[in-house]
Design a protein around this motif. Structure first.
Motif, mmCIF file in Angstrom:
data_model
loop_
_atom_site.group_PDB
_atom_site.id
_atom_site.type_symbol
_atom_site.label_atom_id
_atom_site.label_comp_id
_atom_site.label_asym_id
_atom_site.label_seq_id
_atom_site.Cartn_x
_atom_site.Cartn_y
_atom_site.Cartn_z
ATOM 1 N N UNK A 86 0.866 -1.187 0.000
ATOM 2 C CA UNK A 86 0.000 0.000 0.000
ATOM 3 C C UNK A 86 0.901 1.235 0.000
ATOM 4 N N UNK A 87 0.780 2.057 -1.038
ATOM 5 C CA UNK A 87 1.608 3.265 -1.129
ATOM 6 C C UNK A 87 0.713 4.460 -1.436
ATOM 7 N N UNK A 88 0.914 5.543 -0.692
ATOM 8 C CA UNK A 88 0.072 6.715 -0.893
ATOM 9 C C UNK A 88 0.812 8.011 -0.633
ATOM 10 N N UNK A 89 0.271 9.083 -1.178
ATOM 11 C CA UNK A 89 0.803 10.426 -0.989
ATOM 12 C C UNK A 89 -0.338 11.327 -0.550
ATOM 13 N N UNK A 90 -0.146 12.041 0.548
ATOM 14 C CA UNK A 90 -1.145 12.981 1.033
ATOM 15 C C UNK A 90 -0.590 14.396 0.877
ATOM 16 N N UNK A 126 3.396 7.637 2.553
ATOM 17 C CA UNK A 126 3.239 6.430 3.365
ATOM 18 C C UNK A 126 3.411 5.193 2.490
ATOM 19 N N UNK A 127 4.091 4.199 3.033
ATOM 20 C CA UNK A 127 4.251 2.905 2.375
ATOM 21 C C UNK A 127 4.088 1.827 3.436
ATOM 22 N N UNK A 128 3.231 0.859 3.162
ATOM 23 C CA UNK A 128 3.036 -0.233 4.109
ATOM 24 C C UNK A 128 2.921 -1.555 3.369
ATOM 25 N N UNK A 129 3.332 -2.619 4.028
ATOM 26 C CA UNK A 129 3.231 -3.963 3.469
ATOM 27 C C UNK A 129 2.568 -4.877 4.494
ATOM 28 N N UNK A 130 1.855 -5.880 3.986
ATOM 29 C CA UNK A 130 1.198 -6.854 4.857
ATOM 30 C C UNK A 130 1.364 -8.241 4.242
ATOM 31 N N UNK A 131 1.793 -9.177 5.050
ATOM 32 C CA UNK A 131 1.932 -10.569 4.613
ATOM 33 C C UNK A 131 0.990 -11.421 5.451
ATOM 34 N N UNK A 147 5.081 -0.557 8.240
ATOM 35 C CA UNK A 147 4.646 0.703 7.642
ATOM 36 C C UNK A 147 5.670 1.802 7.920
ATOM 37 N N UNK A 148 5.822 2.698 6.938
ATOM 38 C CA UNK A 148 6.695 3.861 7.063
ATOM 39 C C UNK A 148 5.938 5.086 6.567
ATOM 40 N N UNK A 149 6.011 6.185 7.306
ATOM 41 C CA UNK A 149 5.387 7.441 6.902
ATOM 42 C C UNK A 149 6.369 8.579 7.163
ATOM 43 N N UNK A 150 6.379 9.565 6.251
ATOM 44 C CA UNK A 150 7.341 10.653 6.400
ATOM 45 C C UNK A 150 6.791 11.940 5.811
ATOM 46 N N UNK A 151 7.003 13.050 6.529
ATOM 47 C CA UNK A 151 6.808 14.393 5.996
ATOM 48 C C UNK A 151 7.888 15.286 6.581
ATOM 49 N N UNK A 152 7.841 16.582 6.296
ATOM 50 C CA UNK A 152 9.014 17.415 6.595
ATOM 51 C C UNK A 152 9.314 17.516 8.087
ATOM 52 N N UNK A 153 8.330 17.392 8.969
ATOM 53 C CA UNK A 153 8.581 17.522 10.399
ATOM 54 C C UNK A 153 8.231 16.264 11.181
ATOM 55 N N UNK A 155 8.397 11.634 11.194
ATOM 56 C CA UNK A 155 8.728 10.336 10.614
ATOM 57 C C UNK A 155 8.163 9.253 11.516
ATOM 58 N N UNK A 156 7.581 8.218 10.902
ATOM 59 C CA UNK A 156 6.952 7.149 11.676
ATOM 60 C C UNK A 156 7.341 5.794 11.105
ATOM 61 N N UNK A 157 7.672 4.862 12.004
ATOM 62 C CA UNK A 157 7.928 3.474 11.656
ATOM 63 C C UNK A 157 6.968 2.613 12.463
ATOM 64 N N UNK A 158 6.206 1.780 11.758
ATOM 65 C CA UNK A 158 5.229 0.933 12.429
ATOM 66 C C UNK A 158 5.366 -0.521 12.023
ATOM 67 N N UNK A 159 5.057 -1.417 12.951
ATOM 68 C CA UNK A 159 5.084 -2.845 12.645
ATOM 69 C C UNK A 159 4.123 -3.563 13.596
ATOM 70 N N UNK A 160 3.676 -4.740 13.183
ATOM 71 C CA UNK A 160 2.741 -5.479 14.018
ATOM 72 C C UNK A 160 2.289 -6.756 13.346
ATOM 73 N N UNK A 161 1.236 -7.341 13.898
ATOM 74 C CA UNK A 161 0.725 -8.592 13.355
ATOM 75 C C UNK A 161 -0.629 -8.924 13.937
#
Length: 415
Positions: A86-90, A126-131, A147-153, A155-161
């Motif tokens: 899943x890849x998106x731009x806001x 934002x870019x996220x992957x799910x297996x 999942x990874x999300x980034x903007x100028x101020x 940054x987020x790193x997410x993971x789970x299951x």
């Protein structure tokens, strides 16, 4: 004649072996979780306006627009495993955030007018992957996500299951999910406070969120299905927004042009526990009408309590077209640390004038239409059109905030 018993034994053994092979092939046959690669193209347009911007201390324009194109690709790796990307731009433009520095534009500084400065717009990627893996009998499903999300101020790193178990001939479903988000801020403060010697910046620039959720779903009859959910979220770190102003009632205002300077920025506790519990009921009335209802209760240790109720009535117009009228009501209490513009005291430890943490009620009206073709007769290159979904939502708060959301989704199957 002595050869015939030996031949009979050999023939019997061959027959039994062939029969076992046939039975094993029949037993191991299973339907793929996902037959073909699917591609979803999503797009949303969001616009809001109001007069309670937190950037300027609870007064000022809340005008904002956001456009979010997204692509989701689901790939069957084999009979049991599916990988989704899943890849998106806001891309947003915000009149209120432009007033982080109200003097960097070409207009008179005013909380109700955008300054047109550099902070007026930004892009979040934002870019996220799910297996996910399903057992042979399809009664057990586990998944992992990143999942990874980034903007100028930010940054987020997410993971789970998650893990799902189906019982009772798949009429009962239990699942548990857990996620972790590790966020980092680039602290940007209101322009008038950056060189002020009495201003205390934040030491902690990180925010960690941990969530655990439980879901229970049950088919109650041929026409009725229900589900229950329970979620816990623990947040720690910088939970204040560094560029949201606060003005104190016991300190004289400093007004330059038509803009009131901040006495400080929003300051909130460095931990927050959120608990949400809810339930759904879906009732199949006929081939034309279905009713979907939802209720959720939320509470946290900041003093916010809320109730959400919604109803959606899918109406099947033809075999391919369905419309979705919906309504949602939301009501919440104010956080312990909220007060409107210029009503906090400098002696308080925590304070915010963000109306998202105020006492308010909101109504949302929605309408959607979908087109579905399971045979994917319409093609664009190698993509067979599976469905089209178009939605409109109108959101209104009794505080004056009003928002409109248009969204669309096009789902394709790769031949």
């Amino acid at each position: 004649m002595k050869k015939f018993p030996l031949l009979a034994i050999l023939f019997s053994a061959f027959f039994i072996k062939a029969q076992e092979k046939q039975q094993n092939e029949t037993a191991t046959y299973k339907k793929r979780v996902l037959e073909s690669t699917e591609v979803d193209f999503l797009m949303s347009y969001y616009a809001q306006d109001g007069d309670n911007a937190a950037v300027t201390g609870g007064v000022g324009t809340e005008e904002l627009t956001d456009v979010t194109p997204t692509i989701v690709v689901s790939i069957p790796l084999n009979d049991d495993d599916v990988l989704s990307i899943d890849a998106g731009v806001s891309a947003y433009s915000s009149a209120s955030s432009s007033n982080v520095n109200p003097f960097d534009g070409n207009v008179l500084a005013n909380p109700f007018v955008a300054s047109s400065g550099a902070s007026e717009s930004d892009i979040l990627v934002t870019v996220s992957t799910n297996y996910s893996h399903s057992s042979d009998d399809r009664d057990k499903i586990w998944s992992a996500n990143l999942a990874i999300a980034s903007e100028y101020d930010y940054f987020s790193l997410g993971f789970g299951g998650s893990y799902t178990r189906l019982f009772n001939e798949k009429n009962t479903e239990l699942s548990v999910k857990a996620n972790v988000f590790l966020d980092t801020w680039k602290t940007i403060y209101p322009s008038e406070l950056r060189d002020q010697p009495t201003f205390t910046p934040f030491n902690n620039k990180s925010r960690n969120s941990y969530s655990v959720g439980f879901d229970f779903s049950q088919i109650l009859s041929k026409k009725l299905q229900g589900s229950l959910s329970l979620d816990f979220i623990q947040q720690q770190g910088l939970l204040s927004t560094p560029f949201q102003r606060v003005q104190f009632a016991d300190i004289a205002d400093v007004v330059i042009q038509e803009f009131t300077y901040a006495d400080d920025v929003e300051r909130l506790p460095d931990s927050r526990l959120k608990i949400a519990m809810g339930g759904r009921l879906h009732y199949y009335i006929s081939e034309i009408f279905t009713v979907r209802t939802f209720y959720r209760y939320y509470t946290d240790d900041w003093g916010v309590k809320s109730h959400t109720t919604s109803i959606e009535i899918p109406i099947k117009i033809t075999d391919k077209f369905t419309i979705y009228p919906s309504y949602r009501f939301y009501k919440q209490t104010a956080a312990d640390y909220f007060a409107p513009f210029n009503q906090h005291l400098s002696t308080q430890q925590f304070y915010t004038s963000d109306y998202d943490l105020s006492d308010f009620e909101a109504n949302q009206y929605g309408f959607g239409i979908s087109y579905t073709d399971i045979f994917t007769k319409f093609h664009i290159w190698k993509l067979g059109l599976k469905s089209i979904d178009l939605r409109f939502r109108q959101y209104d708060r009794n505080s004056g905030l009003s928002a409109t959301l248009f969204s669309s989704g096009f789902s394709f199957v790769v031949d």
